[in-house]
Design a protein around this motif. Structure first.
Motif, PDB file in Angstrom:
ATOM      1  N   PHE A   4      -6.762  -6.019   3.366  1.00  0.00           N
ATOM      2  CA  PHE A   4      -6.365  -6.664   2.120  1.00  0.00           C
ATOM      3  C   PHE A   4      -7.185  -6.195   0.924  1.00  0.00           C
ATOM      4  CE2 PHE A   4      -5.370  -9.591   5.597  1.00  0.00           C
ATOM      5  CZ  PHE A   4      -4.017  -9.784   5.379  1.00  0.00           C
ATOM      6  N   ALA A   5      -8.095  -5.250   1.127  1.00  0.00           N
ATOM      7  CA  ALA A   5      -9.030  -4.849   0.073  1.00  0.00           C
ATOM      8  C   ALA A   5      -8.304  -4.283  -1.142  1.00  0.00           C
ATOM      9  CB  ALA A   5     -10.037  -3.847   0.624  1.00  0.00           C
ATOM     10  N   SER A  49       0.827  -1.196   0.000  1.00  0.00           N
ATOM     11  CA  SER A  49       0.000   0.000   0.000  1.00  0.00           C
ATOM     12  C   SER A  49       0.863   1.248   0.000  1.00  0.00           C
ATOM     13  CB  SER A  49      -0.905   0.001   1.235  1.00  0.00           C
ATOM     14  OG  SER A  49      -1.510   1.265   1.403  1.00  0.00           O
ATOM     15  N   PRO A  50       0.546   2.256  -0.853  1.00  0.00           N
ATOM     16  CA  PRO A  50       1.355   3.474  -0.876  1.00  0.00           C
ATOM     17  C   PRO A  50       1.268   4.269   0.415  1.00  0.00           C
ATOM     18  CG  PRO A  50      -0.639   3.724  -2.192  1.00  0.00           C
ATOM     19  CD  PRO A  50      -0.543   2.282  -1.821  1.00  0.00           C
ATOM     20  N   THR A  51       0.295   3.961   1.240  1.00  0.00           N
ATOM     21  CA  THR A  51       0.151   4.667   2.515  1.00  0.00           C
ATOM     22  C   THR A  51       0.838   3.944   3.661  1.00  0.00           C
ATOM     23  OG1 THR A  51      -1.939   3.546   2.977  1.00  0.00           O
ATOM     24  CG2 THR A  51      -2.059   5.624   1.776  1.00  0.00           C
ATOM     25  N   ALA A  52       1.519   2.820   3.365  1.00  0.00           N
ATOM     26  CA  ALA A  52       2.169   2.057   4.424  1.00  0.00           C
ATOM     27  C   ALA A  52       3.299   2.879   5.051  1.00  0.00           C
ATOM     28  CB  ALA A  52       2.724   0.753   3.862  1.00  0.00           C
ATOM     29  N   TRP A  95       4.479  -7.317  13.787  1.00  0.00           N
ATOM     30  CA  TRP A  95       4.477  -6.969  12.374  1.00  0.00           C
ATOM     31  C   TRP A  95       3.097  -6.521  11.927  1.00  0.00           C
ATOM     32  CZ3 TRP A  95       7.835  -9.831   8.326  1.00  0.00           C
ATOM     33  CH2 TRP A  95       9.172  -9.875   8.770  1.00  0.00           C
ATOM     34  N   GLU A  96       3.064  -5.533  11.018  1.00  0.00           N
ATOM     35  CA  GLU A  96       1.817  -5.112  10.395  1.00  0.00           C
ATOM     36  C   GLU A  96       1.366  -6.177   9.393  1.00  0.00           C
ATOM     37  OE1 GLU A  96       0.206  -2.500  11.322  1.00  0.00           O
ATOM     38  OE2 GLU A  96       1.763  -1.668  12.625  1.00  0.00           O
ATOM     39  N   LEU A  97       0.053  -6.245   9.151  1.00  0.00           N
ATOM     40  CA  LEU A  97      -0.465  -7.225   8.200  1.00  0.00           C
ATOM     41  C   LEU A  97       0.115  -7.021   6.808  1.00  0.00           C
ATOM     42  CD1 LEU A  97      -4.238  -7.492   9.211  1.00  0.00           C
ATOM     43  CD2 LEU A  97      -2.391  -9.116   9.691  1.00  0.00           C
ATOM     44  N   ASP A  98       0.366  -5.769   6.436  1.00  0.00           N
ATOM     45  CA  ASP A  98       0.917  -5.511   5.109  1.00  0.00           C
ATOM     46  C   ASP A  98       2.327  -6.077   4.974  1.00  0.00           C
ATOM     47  OD1 ASP A  98       0.205  -4.248   2.589  1.00  0.00           O
ATOM     48  OD2 ASP A  98       1.927  -2.940   2.968  1.00  0.00           O
TER      49      ASP A  98
END
Length: 274
Positions: free
Chosen positions: A119-120, A20-23, A35-38
């Protein structure tokens, strides 16, 4: 959680959708932290092209005690942990379909997969539906079709069976809203045909959660591409099956370690078939 292998970041070799670009910026993967899901999604991403056109990539996710038990008192949950459940959810969030045996559906009380906001965007970028379909492998269709798995799924539940499956059970499955797919001759399900049948429906990122008999059939049929194994720091005793409990194989099949994570003594490994 910390990564033990590989030591370099998987970002440059992650074979799926971009994060995600917002990560937020990531701390070191060797640092022991939540840990983050991403981040987990990057580590467990499917190959960008699972294989030839209409060919599936079949990964398994299983848990084992130190002494080799695949479950305790018939259920895998006693061997699990919070981190194991985060990985469980991540693997589901990446899959097109979750393939499971009928006995596991009965023992584990399976429910429909749910859509998860985390995950969307990744699923939309890959052209996936909002949640994976649950695909049940069952020769006799001895299933309770009144369960939410059949009556309340976000996407229709699939049932894979033989061409001569009991007609009344096939009718009951369809009446409940399930889609019945033929994956074998007679009343037998051919494990080698299961990934093929699902790939023909555009479901190529496959996750099987067992049980041990189904996983043993996939391994013996030569269609298991990846094994995600949680090794729990527990001794279970008893006579529980191993994670693979199926036909003998002519020779042991070789896999190579792709990644290894650790948290609170639990080891989370991922192996690819050579």
């Amino acid at each position: 959680m910390r990564r033990l292998f590989p030591l370099e970041s998987p970002a440059s070799s992650a074979p799926s959708a971009a994060p995600s670009p917002t990560a937020p910026a990531r701390a070191s993967a060797q640092e022991d932290r939540t840990w983050e899901l991403d981040e987990l999604a990057e580590v467990y991403a499917y190959p960008e092209e699972p294989g030839p056109a209409r060919h599936a990539w079949l990964r398994a996710n299983m848990v084992s005690s130190l002494d080799g038990a695949a479950h305790h008192d018939g259920r895998s949950q006693p061997l699990s942990s919070d981190a194991d459940m985060r990985i469980f959810g991540t693997l589901r969030g990446l899959a097109d379909a979750v393939v499971v045996g009928a006995e596991t559906v009965r023992q584990e009380g399976y429910r429909p997969a749910r859509a998860r906001e985390a995950f969307a965007a990744r699923r939309a970028a890959l052209g996936q539906g909002p949640a994976p379909a649950i695909a049940i492998v069952s020769a006799g269709l001895d299933l309770d079709f009144s369960l939410p798995l059949f009556t309340e799924p976000l996407v229709p539940t699939l049932v894979l069976t033989g061409e001569d499956a009991p007609g009344d059970r096939v009718a009951a499955a369809r009446e409940a809203g399930a889609e019945v797919l033929v994956a074998g001759e007679g009343r037998r399900v051919d494990p080698a045909r299961v990934p093929q049948v699902l790939a023909e429906r555009g479901l190529t990122r496959l996750l099987t959660e067992g049980g041990p008999r189904l996983l043993g059939q996939f391994a013996a049929a030569g269609v298991l591409d990846e094994l995600c194994l949680t090794l729990a720091p527990m001794v279970a005793g008893g006579t529980a099956a191993r994670i693979v409990n199926g036909p003998d194989m002519p020779l042991p099949e070789r896999f190579v370690l792709a990644s290894l994570l650790e948290e609170a003594g639990f080891l989370f490994s991922r192996y690819h078939r050579i």
